[in-house]
Scaffold this active site. Structure first.
Site, PDB file in Angstrom:
ATOM      1  N   HIS A  64      -7.328  -0.750   4.987  1.00  0.00           N
ATOM      2  CA  HIS A  64      -6.571  -1.890   5.528  1.00  0.00           C
ATOM      3  C   HIS A  64      -6.151  -2.846   4.404  1.00  0.00           C
ATOM      4  CE1 HIS A  64      -6.685  -5.967   7.773  1.00  0.00           C
ATOM      5  NE2 HIS A  64      -5.486  -5.440   7.886  1.00  0.00           N
TER       6      HIS A  64
HETATM    7 CA    CA Z   1      -3.175   0.662   4.679  1.00  0.00          CA
END
Ligand code: CA
Ligand code: VJV
Ligand code: ZN
Length: 387
Positions: A181
């Site tokens: 992320h």
């Molecule tokens: Ca990513």
């Protein structure tokens, strides 16, 4: 001598400072700056350098780094050495979150200011209109925070580059295909509607770094903040396959561009989303990873192309060399040129597109229904932005 021509009608620039490729995070650390040497060797062996403007960017100044990071953190990075005792007995932690993931190694500050300098150089070539697509494979270090290191990242070159782009552009779309992320970039621009962040990643709050990036993760925001609905996340499970990944990417990115109407796109091409990566868990092949770059390019917007993660060096180098060829719109032979240096590092795999062998495959835990629900969730968020 071979057929690689400059692209017609637009300019691609390549920003690389070979000085940083020699750096070492320490024995057995997964991050190997040397993968950049391997990438550049393939790019050169194909003759792609003939088709681009090449720059050896200067290091970023400490002043430039402080445009995002706090002064005391930058000063720490400037002065700290591997033999310093950086343990803080009060908090029981290493200072500024350094340690196993983010070790203090010789030349650390030089390394940080070089990759940040390269991303700033690339962004400036876009803003002064000398370049339409600017590439920095040494950048894309998306976890670094204002006041601390995180996940192999010390300086957030992406945030610095986007701040540069914002001087000339009303709206920046940031897209992140690293398997992790893009939390640092998301957090930095949480409160503004001038940057939309979109990360595709493996998500498992308890078990996969950094544990953030659920579909409905909106940060600490109130719904009426200008930045609300401008951080989008595509949480995925193990083992996603090529056709699924490409379709998902297009089904999400297309409406984001249509709705948000960015004037420039920053694409983080973390190669740990490839199958066979030492830290990753997807089954994505190089052609499918590249298809994302090709898809974004087709919008015809100025584009900043960055690296990121990627821990099986031979695959990283092939993917980023292939993606360089897509940026310049050149067809390259699917076998590495015979004179490619370091061919021995590619083993028997002289092809640019190695097949993911069955021993490296993850069981696919992404059902069609699940991926459809993710696209629906993104569309729902985008509806808030329309009028
Ligand atoms: Ca990513
Ligand atoms: O999962 C974590 C954090 C821990 C604590 C620290 N130990 C070392 C590992 C578990 C919870 N960190 C992740 C960080 C991933 C960073 C990804 C960066 C990017 O690709 O998104 C952008 C460039 C993690 N996963 C694997 C490791 N750390 C890891 C670190 C090592 C290691 C082996 C694995 C550090 C040193 C050594 N081996 C020798
Ligand atoms: Zn990663």
């Amino acid at each position: 001598k071979n057929g690689i021509q400059r692209p017609k009608g637009y300019t691609v620039s390549y920003h690389a400072n070979p000085e940083m490729e020699k750096m070492h995070f320490g024995p057995k650390h997964p991050m190997k700056p040397w993968r950049l040497t391997l990438t550049n060797k393939i790019v050169l062996a194909y003759g792609m350098h003939e088709a681009m403007d090449l720059y050896i960017p200067r290091a970023a100044t400490s002043q430039e780094l402080k445009d995002f990071h706090r002064e005391d953190y930058i000063e720490f990075l400037q002065r700290v050495t591997p033999t310093d005792n950086t343990w803080d007995p009060e908090s029981g932690q290493y200072l500024f979150n350094t340690g196993d993931d983010c070790p203090i190694f010789d030349g650390l500050y030089n390394y940080c200011s070089l990759y940040a300098g390269a991303s700033l150089d690339a962004a400036r070539k876009l803003t002064n209109l000398q370049s339409d697509i600017a590439i920095n494979w040494s950048g894309g270090l998306h976890h670094a925070k204002k006041t601390e290191a995180s996940g192999f990242c010390y300086i957030n070159d992406i945030v610095l580059a986007i701040l540069q782009l914002l001087l000339h552009h009303p709206r920046v779309l940031y897209i992140d295909i690293d398997v992790h992320h893009g939390d640092g970039v998301e957090q930095a621009f949480w409160s503004t509607d001038r940057v939309m962040t979109l990360s595709f990643h493996k998500y498992n709050r308890a078990e996969f770094f950094p544990g953030t990036g659920a579909l409905d993760d909106t940060g600490p925001l109130r719904n009426d903040s200008p930045g609300a609905h401008h951080s989008l996340n595509v949480p995925l499970h193990d083992g996603i396959e090529d056709d699924q990944y490409i379709k998902l990417f297009q089904d999400v990115v297309r409406p984001c561009v249509r709705t948000y109407q960015p004037t420039v796109i920053v694409l983080q091409c973390g190669a740990d989303s490839l199958g066979g990566d030492r830290l990753g868990c997807f089954n994505v092949n190089i052609k499918a990873h590249g298809a994302c770059v090709g898809f974004v390019k087709k919008f015809g917007l100025p584009m900043l192309v960055l690296g990121g993660g990627g821990y099986t060096a031979r695959n990283v180098a092939k993917a980023w060399a292939y993606e360089t060829s897509l940026c310049i719109g050149a067809e390259v032979h699917p076998n590495l040129p015979a004179h490619t240096p370091y061919l021995e590092h590619f083993g028997n795999e002289k092809t640019l597109f190695p097949k993911l062998d069955s021993t490296n495959r993850y069981e696919n835990k992404n059902s069609r229904v699940y991926l459809e629900s993710v696209v629906m969730g993104i569309m729902e968020k985008l509806r808030y932005l329309q009028g």
